[in-house]
Motif scaffolding. Structure first.
Motif, PDB file in Angstrom:
ATOM      1  N   ASP A   1     -33.018 -92.103  58.161  1.00 33.87           N
ATOM      2  CA  ASP A   1     -34.210 -91.207  58.542  1.00 33.87           C
ATOM      3  C   ASP A   1     -35.344 -90.992  57.569  1.00 33.87           C
ATOM      4  O   ASP A   1     -36.353 -90.775  57.501  1.00 33.87           O
ATOM      5  N   ARG A   2     -34.657 -90.600  56.214  1.00 37.06           N
ATOM      6  CA  ARG A   2     -35.390 -90.434  54.920  1.00 37.06           C
ATOM      7  C   ARG A   2     -36.157 -91.567  54.630  1.00 37.06           C
ATOM      8  O   ARG A   2     -37.473 -91.720  54.161  1.00 37.06           O
ATOM      9  N   LEU A   3     -35.761 -92.706  54.946  1.00 37.78           N
ATOM     10  CA  LEU A   3     -35.972 -94.043  54.296  1.00 37.78           C
ATOM     11  C   LEU A   3     -37.323 -94.678  55.151  1.00 37.78           C
ATOM     12  O   LEU A   3     -38.124 -95.228  54.548  1.00 37.78           O
ATOM     13  N   LYS A   4     -37.140 -94.295  56.492  1.00 40.76           N
ATOM     14  CA  LYS A   4     -38.197 -94.425  57.293  1.00 40.76           C
ATOM     15  C   LYS A   4     -39.690 -94.227  57.238  1.00 40.76           C
ATOM     16  O   LYS A   4     -40.592 -94.798  57.503  1.00 40.76           O
ATOM     17  N   GLY A   5     -39.532 -93.024  56.045  1.00 47.21           N
ATOM     18  CA  GLY A   5     -40.852 -92.464  55.823  1.00 47.21           C
ATOM     19  C   GLY A   5     -41.514 -93.457  54.869  1.00 47.21           C
ATOM     20  O   GLY A   5     -42.728 -93.394  54.535  1.00 47.21           O
ATOM     21  N   TYR A   6     -40.964 -94.324  54.138  1.00 47.02           N
ATOM     22  CA  TYR A   6     -41.738 -95.081  53.341  1.00 47.02           C
ATOM     23  C   TYR A   6     -41.206 -96.574  53.278  1.00 47.02           C
ATOM     24  O   TYR A   6     -41.968 -97.283  52.532  1.00 47.02           O
ATOM     25  N   LEU A   7     -40.244 -96.876  53.906  1.00 44.34           N
ATOM     26  CA  LEU A   7     -39.592 -98.497  53.851  1.00 44.34           C
ATOM     27  C   LEU A   7     -39.914 -98.989  55.329  1.00 44.34           C
ATOM     28  O   LEU A   7     -39.748 -98.301  56.117  1.00 44.34           O
ATOM     29  N   PRO A   8     -40.100-100.330  55.383  1.00 45.94           N
ATOM     30  CA  PRO A   8     -40.152-101.118  56.689  1.00 45.94           C
ATOM     31  C   PRO A   8     -38.788-101.005  57.307  1.00 45.94           C
ATOM     32  O   PRO A   8     -38.075-100.803  56.677  1.00 45.94           O
ATOM     33  N   ALA A   9     -39.115-101.099  58.703  1.00 47.10           N
ATOM     34  CA  ALA A   9     -37.593-101.033  59.449  1.00 47.10           C
ATOM     35  C   ALA A   9     -36.775-102.235  59.206  1.00 47.10           C
ATOM     36  O   ALA A   9     -35.362-101.993  59.078  1.00 47.10           O
ATOM     37  N   ASP A  10     -36.819-103.556  58.940  1.00 50.32           N
ATOM     38  CA  ASP A  10     -35.886-104.482  58.717  1.00 50.32           C
ATOM     39  C   ASP A  10     -35.289-103.820  56.999  1.00 50.32           C
ATOM     40  O   ASP A  10     -34.214-104.325  57.009  1.00 50.32           O
ATOM     41  N   GLU A  11     -35.999-103.463  56.249  1.00 52.18           N
ATOM     42  CA  GLU A  11     -35.325-103.122  54.733  1.00 52.18           C
ATOM     43  C   GLU A  11     -34.660-101.920  55.135  1.00 52.18           C
ATOM     44  O   GLU A  11     -33.266-101.867  54.486  1.00 52.18           O
ATOM     45  N   VAL A  12     -34.756-101.002  55.999  1.00 50.93           N
ATOM     46  CA  VAL A  12     -33.840 -99.608  56.351  1.00 50.93           C
ATOM     47  C   VAL A  12     -32.666-100.307  56.972  1.00 50.93           C
ATOM     48  O   VAL A  12     -31.739 -99.848  56.626  1.00 50.93           O
ATOM     49  N   GLN A  13     -32.892-101.237  57.716  1.00 49.57           N
ATOM     50  CA  GLN A  13     -31.511-101.892  58.490  1.00 49.57           C
ATOM     51  C   GLN A  13     -30.665-102.641  57.397  1.00 49.57           C
ATOM     52  O   GLN A  13     -29.433-102.488  57.696  1.00 49.57           O
ATOM     53  N   GLN A  14     -31.387-103.235  56.391  1.00 48.43           N
ATOM     54  CA  GLN A  14     -30.410-103.891  55.443  1.00 48.43           C
ATOM     55  C   GLN A  14     -29.636-102.783  54.394  1.00 48.43           C
ATOM     56  O   GLN A  14     -28.522-103.056  54.191  1.00 48.43           O
ATOM     57  N   VAL A  15     -30.185-101.709  54.452  1.00 52.43           N
ATOM     58  CA  VAL A  15     -29.491-100.558  53.708  1.00 52.43           C
ATOM     59  C   VAL A  15     -28.434-100.117  54.592  1.00 52.43           C
ATOM     60  O   VAL A  15     -27.186 -99.803  53.916  1.00 52.43           O
ATOM     61  N   ARG A  16     -28.623 -99.923  55.944  1.00 55.16           N
ATOM     62  CA  ARG A  16     -27.651 -99.467  56.686  1.00 55.16           C
ATOM     63  C   ARG A  16     -26.259-100.418  56.683  1.00 55.16           C
ATOM     64  O   ARG A  16     -25.332-100.315  56.829  1.00 55.16           O
ATOM     65  N   ARG A  17     -26.667-101.788  56.695  1.00 64.12           N
ATOM     66  CA  ARG A  17     -25.758-102.823  56.757  1.00 64.12           C
ATOM     67  C   ARG A  17     -24.866-102.707  55.372  1.00 64.12           C
ATOM     68  O   ARG A  17     -23.686-102.828  55.491  1.00 64.12           O
TER      69      ARG A  17
END
Length: 706
Positions: free
Chosen positions: A9-25
């Motif tokens: 949720d914090r990352l969505k404020g400054y990173l694109p969705a595909d990069e946030v998904q890579q962090v989650r993975r």
């Protein structure tokens, strides 16, 4: 406790969705790899990498750094290897993870050596990608936050390492938010009682003076608005460790330090900063000499701000820092701000400048790492290099150079270029000749005078400040000693072999290789170096090379030939202080372990017991032309008369004799004994000097001390 959903949720404020998904993975990959592992506190291990990633998210770091934070312990603590990380997340992330990981496959002699080698490896990784150290700092911060479950001695050890290395690195990179917390947590772990008492005292004082702080804050805010300046005035908290250090080193009481009221003014532009300083100085009287402009000349870590001290209400001291909002972000995030602005796909000059400075600093670390003899020496150099205070000096062309406080012209020379440092012989400070050991001050112009053939002086190590200068001098001297000792070792071994009419070049590899293995040395060069330094005896090496025992006994009985001394052998040939040999004296060499050959006069009493031992003594003779000056002591019996010492010194200068020292011992009211340390070229030079001294009417007697 943070969860992966909170982080995303914090990352969505400054990173694109595909990069946030890579962090989650990456989180789920880490969770699976650390399955079953727990921290000392009993929590699942994956909570640690998640917390490290959360710290980096607060700094707005990019997705690769966040993935590396989530995986930073998988190579070290699980069965996952670097290749597996590369396949899953790419080579960049794998290199970051590997750079942060500790060295677990090598056994070290001590904990200190292991820590030093880990840091050395990390610096090599930093040279490739500065994010390695940012991830490591976040990792260390979370470890410091969770020290509670560890033994007190382990707490103190980790806290001391944090205070010596990691907090200064955070400061050097300008990441102030991490530095302040690392310092406070280290202070709390090392001195828990002092920390608690100081914390309580600060809270009490803060409550007592809230009204005064509010009054000054409102006054400054009103004056800014009257002058049409958009700025926000805030109170500035003092760091507990800096409070403690000020009390300790400045020998001030808590009340004296807390009497100073600190404020920060945040403006919209650089122009507003300079206008605000005028407003502040018009409101309260400035303290002379306490204005510092770090906007025009930023600190080495990229920090920019205007600092001033004022006399407030009833002479109350006030400290004010004035900076823009971008400078505030840089002061808090330092080199991490580079990625903060990159995340928004905009270049920012302050962030870019800070990143460039950090890269330059890491490049300097890499040079030191290559010169250092071992990891422990390297980490000592790094500690020296992490000074927070700088002086700003100018080259003759007007370029600004940043150096640590207490630097000397030699430090300046090495900062310009290593070759200039090596060839440095003198300097001018503000166009006037000055000693090479002089301390530099901001605003001075430094000119270095070099000479071809000059080389570093070992004495420089006693006053240089920068790690770059120290490591360069040590590296040069080591290399010089290695070359000179190898050359001397070759001469000693050739001399020992010549008794059997054999030369080193004639010995085959078949005979040499078994000898090197027996003596546990890697090469002939290493063996020669050890012989030159006195760590191996040429006579012993020859005994192992020569099989014919009858020949050996016959040769050792003859001991013909002597080694020639030219005076240019360098550090591996020294001249004994007990008997002060000079050219044309009969001499004998003592092979001293680790020092090479020490030259004595043949009559020296210190050689009595070892004179006939071929393992410890070597026959020497002087070359026809010997270079250099040689020290010895003369004792003069003189009659008291005004100006006699000046006349003796003038005579020595006229005869090209260097004076090393002069000491006078009064024997009675009429006669004194004068001990003269002189530097002469040979016995003829000495005889001429003694003859001239005896011609002075007040000199009754001249003798050479033996």
């Amino acid at each position: 406790m943070n969860t992966i959903d909170d982080l995303c949720d914090r990352l969505k404020g400054y990173l694109p969705a595909d990069e946030v998904q890579q962090v989650r993975r990456a989180y789920f990959y880490s969770e699976q790899a650390h399955d079953g592992q727990r921290r000392s506190s009993g929590e699942p291990y994956v909570t640690h990498p998640l917390a490290v990633a959360t710290i980096l998210a607060n700094l707005h770091m990019d997705h690769q750094a966040l993935i590396a934070a989530l995986l930073h312990d998988v190579i070290e603590d699980t069965s996952v290897n670097k290749e597996a990380v590369t396949r899953q997340f790419g080579e960049v992330v794998a290199e970051l993870v590997d750079g942060v990981s500790k060295l677990t496959q090598i056994t070290f002699e001590s904990k200190a050596e292991a820590q030093a080698e880990n840091f050395r490896k990390m610096v090599l990784a930093m040279a490739e990608d500065i994010r390695v150290i940012i991830v490591k700092l976040a990792d260390r911060l979370h470890n410091m936050r969770t020290l509670g479950a560890l033994r007190p001695d382990k707490k103190r050890r980790i806290a001391r390492e944090t205070l010596d290395i990691y907090a200064p690195i955070a400061n050097r990179l300008g990441i102030n938010t991490l530095r302040l917390e690392l310092e406070d947590l280290s202070f709390q772990a090392i001195y828990p009682m002092r920390y608690e008492r100081l914390k309580r005292a600060v809270l009490q004082v803060r409550g007592n003076r809230r009204e005064v702080v509010k009054k000054i804050q409102v006054r400054l805010q009103e004056r800014l608005e009257q002058d049409g300046l958009k700025g926000r005035v805030v109170g500035r908290e003092k760091n507990l460790l800096s409070l403690y250090n000020k009390m300790k080193y400045q020998k001030k009481s808590f009340s004296e330090i807390m009497d100073v009221y600190a404020f920060r003014i945040l403006t919209e532009s650089v122009d507003d900063c300079y206008r605000a300083i005028g407003t502040v100085h018009n409101t309260y009287k400035p303290v002379p000499g306490r204005f510092k402009d770090y906007v025009a000349i930023p600190k080495a870590n990229g920090y920019q701000s205007l600092h001033t001290s004022l006399f407030g209400l009833s002479g109350m001291p006030i400290e004010v820092q004035i900076r823009t909002r971008e400078m505030e972000a840089m002061a808090n995030n330092g080199v991490a701000a580079h990625w903060l602005y990159k995340a928004g796909q905009t270049d920012h000059p302050i962030a870019e400048g800070s990143h460039a400075r950090a890269r330059q600093w890491v490049k300097g670390l890499l040079e030191m790492q290559q010169r250092a003899g071992d990891s422990l020496e390297f980490i000592e150099h790094v500690k020296v290099d992490l000074f927070p205070d700088e002086v700003y000096v100018f080259t003759p062309r007007g370029e600004i150079m940043e150096l640590p406080k207490g630097s000397t012209p030699v430090d300046f020379a090495y900062a310009v270029h290593t070759d200039i440092g090596h060839a440095c012989v003198a300097c001018r400070v503000d166009r006037k000749l000055a000693p090479l050991s002089a301390k530099l001050h901001s605003g001075q112009t430094i000119e270095i005078i070099t000479a071809p053939g000059a080389r570093p002086n070992l004495a420089w190590l006693s006053f240089v400040t920068t790690a770059r200068a120290r490591s360069a001098i040590r590296h040069y001297i080591k290399q010089q000693q290695r070359t000179e000792s190898e050359s001397l070792g070759r001469r000693l071994l050739d001399k020992a072999l010549s008794q059997f009419n054999v030369h080193l070049e004639q010995i085959s590899d078949e005979r040499l290789v078994p000898l090197l293995e027996e003596m546990e040395v890697g090469s002939l060069q290493e063996l020669l170096e050890a012989i030159g330094l006195g760590k191996r005896m040429a006579y012993v090496v020859v005994r192992r090379l020569i099989d014919d025992k009858d020949t050996l006994v016959e040769a050792s009985a003859s001991q013909e030939g002597s080694m020639v001394i030219h005076g240019t052998e360098g550090m591996v040939v020294s001249f004994a202080r007990c008997c002060h040999p000079i050219p044309d004296d009969s001499i004998l060499g003592h092979i001293s372990f680790g020092s090479g050959i020490v030259v004595h006069r043949d009559t020296c009493r210190n050689l009595t017991e070892i004179r006939n031992d071929p393992e410890k003594c070597v026959t020497l003779s002087w070359a026809d032309a010997v270079e250099g000056e040689f020290g010895l002591n003369l004792r003069l019996e003189i009659e008291h008369q005004r100006g006699i010492i000046a006349r003796i010194a003038t005579l020595a200068a006229e005869m090209d004799v260097g004076l090393d020292r002069i000491s006078v011992d009064e024997r009675d009211a009429r006669i004194s004994t004068l001990t003269l340390g002189v530097l002469i070229k040979n016995r003829v030079h000495l005889a001429r000097l003694m003859k001239k001294l005896r011609l002075i009417p007040e000199v009754n007697r001249v003798v050479r001390l033996r």
